[in-house]
Design an enzyme around this catalytic site. Sequence first.
Site, mmCIF file in Angstrom:
data_model
loop_
_atom_site.group_PDB
_atom_site.id
_atom_site.type_symbol
_atom_site.label_atom_id
_atom_site.label_comp_id
_atom_site.label_asym_id
_atom_site.label_seq_id
_atom_site.Cartn_x
_atom_site.Cartn_y
_atom_site.Cartn_z
ATOM 1 N N PHE A 148 0.861 -1.187 0.000
ATOM 2 C CA PHE A 148 0.000 0.000 0.000
ATOM 3 C C PHE A 148 0.892 1.229 0.000
ATOM 4 O O PHE A 148 1.777 1.360 0.835
ATOM 5 C CB PHE A 148 -0.919 0.023 1.236
ATOM 6 C CG PHE A 148 -1.897 1.166 1.183
ATOM 7 C CD1 PHE A 148 -3.073 1.065 0.456
ATOM 8 C CD2 PHE A 148 -1.621 2.377 1.827
ATOM 9 C CE1 PHE A 148 -3.964 2.132 0.378
ATOM 10 C CE2 PHE A 148 -2.510 3.438 1.762
ATOM 11 C CZ PHE A 148 -3.687 3.314 1.034
ATOM 12 N N ASP A 233 9.141 2.363 1.845
ATOM 13 C CA ASP A 233 7.997 3.152 2.281
ATOM 14 C C ASP A 233 7.866 2.943 3.781
ATOM 15 O O ASP A 233 7.392 1.910 4.250
ATOM 16 C CB ASP A 233 6.722 2.694 1.544
ATOM 17 C CG ASP A 233 5.490 3.480 1.979
ATOM 18 O OD1 ASP A 233 5.509 4.051 3.078
ATOM 19 O OD2 ASP A 233 4.503 3.508 1.214
ATOM 20 N N LYS A 270 2.665 10.062 8.834
ATOM 21 C CA LYS A 270 1.970 9.545 10.021
ATOM 22 C C LYS A 270 2.570 10.030 11.353
ATOM 23 O O LYS A 270 2.350 11.167 11.731
ATOM 24 C CB LYS A 270 1.909 8.029 9.943
ATOM 25 C CG LYS A 270 0.940 7.568 8.818
ATOM 26 C CD LYS A 270 0.616 6.109 8.936
ATOM 27 C CE LYS A 270 -0.306 5.601 7.852
ATOM 28 N NZ LYS A 270 -1.718 5.768 8.134
HETATM 29 C C1 LIG Z 1 2.776 2.200 3.858
HETATM 30 C C2 LIG Z 1 1.935 3.401 3.543
HETATM 31 N N1 LIG Z 1 2.316 4.219 2.557
HETATM 32 C C3 LIG Z 1 1.597 5.296 2.223
HETATM 33 C C4 LIG Z 1 0.430 5.610 2.881
HETATM 34 C C5 LIG Z 1 -0.358 6.812 2.503
HETATM 35 O O1 LIG Z 1 -0.229 7.798 3.481
HETATM 36 P P1 LIG Z 1 -1.269 9.003 3.519
HETATM 37 O O2 LIG Z 1 -2.596 8.431 3.868
HETATM 38 O O3 LIG Z 1 -0.714 9.924 4.576
HETATM 39 O O4 LIG Z 1 -1.262 9.626 2.186
HETATM 40 C C6 LIG Z 1 -0.007 4.772 3.925
HETATM 41 C C7 LIG Z 1 -1.269 5.057 4.624
HETATM 42 O O5 LIG Z 1 -1.839 4.237 5.303
HETATM 43 C C8 LIG Z 1 0.761 3.636 4.262
HETATM 44 O O6 LIG Z 1 0.385 2.800 5.224
#
Ligand SMILES: Cc1ncc(COP(=O)(O)O)c(C=O)c1O
Length: 429
Positions: A148, A233, A270
């Site tokens: 994700f 990520d 986050k």
């Molecule tokens: C691993 C990861 N990358 C990217 C995102 C996207 O982050 P945002 O919701 O702040 O755009 C999330 C959100 O849950 C995530 O868990």
Amino acid sequence: MKEIVPSPPPIVRNDVASVQALFQKNVVPSYGRFDIALSHGSGSHVFDVTGKRYLDFGGGIAVTSLGHAHPAITEALIEQSRKLVHISNLYYHEPQGRLAEAIVNLIAPGKVFFSNSGAEANEGLFKLARKFGHEEGRYEILTAINSFHGRTLAGIAATGQDKVKKGFEPMMPGFRHVPYNDLAAVRAAVSPATIAIMIEGIQGEGGLTMASPEFLLGLRKLCDEKRMLLFMDGVQDGYFRTGRFQAFQRILENTPGAEKFLPDGISMAKSLGGGFPIGAFWARAPYGDLLGPGTHASTFGGTPLGCAVALKILEVVREEKLADNARAMGEFLKASLQALAKKYPQVIHETRGVGLMIGIELAANISSLPGDTTKTQAVLFVNLLHAAGLLTIPAGANVIRLLPALNLRQSEAEEGLKIIEAVAAKLAG
Ligand SMILES: Cc1ncc(COP(=O)(O)O)c(C=O)c1O
């Protein structure tokens, strides 16, 4: 405090239905929400508009690193907002420079770009990869099945789950998905156009699956061999949640030959702002200089206010040794949950994760789960935990995620475990 945060208007008092009605009439219905309207919180507890108290093991999906209403965050917001809230990135200001320096010092020499969210942090890394490969016509980025990476158009193209793409086709070109933890498959998937690989150290939304040390080391070797960039990520699993600043550092602890492992880029968001929206990517030297003036920007990226809050959180994390706390509380929770899985195998299949990023995989087909059978087991189980006063987050159809604040106390961990056990015991009959 009273005059700074005035009481909400009466309509949001003691009446979930009125709050829901406001949403139904005025808010785009893109989220599947639970029937809870929250009003305020303190530490690891939140209260809904009816006064019901919940222990928050969801942490706003890995965001509220210091819990709710932490005085240090309030003070940083007040202090900085008296000086400068926003000035744009046309000018320099100290908090952004100091936060970038702190992040570089936590990882390795490189540079930081500030954004507002995790998706936007990843977008920046995608652009950096395309810039890196542009002259050679290389642009493709490999990501993992079940990953994700956010909900923007590039984010859903990068995400290895069909459900986020459906209805938004055609997908942005330049992304392909490869099996997680399968080095041979990734190697076979590399094409002459491939310029980067992005993976999560621990797949959060995908159901709490961890990368193996061999996979990480193998990806590094493959990227070096083919002159590709390796991105992690770290939006969900980063920021001390695993007991180390980044999840890959925790995964590679005690792995011989891993001391020098370093990705070329890391996205974060986050927990970085503890609830104040701020994201960032770090790019290893010399790649941090690839995006020159005019190539990438964000109006709200790295505001004085956001950076001051993030700097304050970092100070608290250090002073209160919250990385160690996340490790210790995580070990305690995981061991206790493993014992529950043994005691109630008809309800809990297994427990995964590390530090304060824990997944509870439910047993298949728990026949006693009450509620709407069109909902996933994870949602039905979370509903039962809500009723019992514990907030947790579903991950996929069968996994419950625990992502509490990094300053979770032992007594709170025990309180949460009691609730989980009570729900499991009832379902086990
Ligand atoms: C691993 C990861 N990358 C990217 C995102 C996207 O982050 P945002 O919701 O702040 O755009 C999330 C959100 O849950 C995530 O868990």
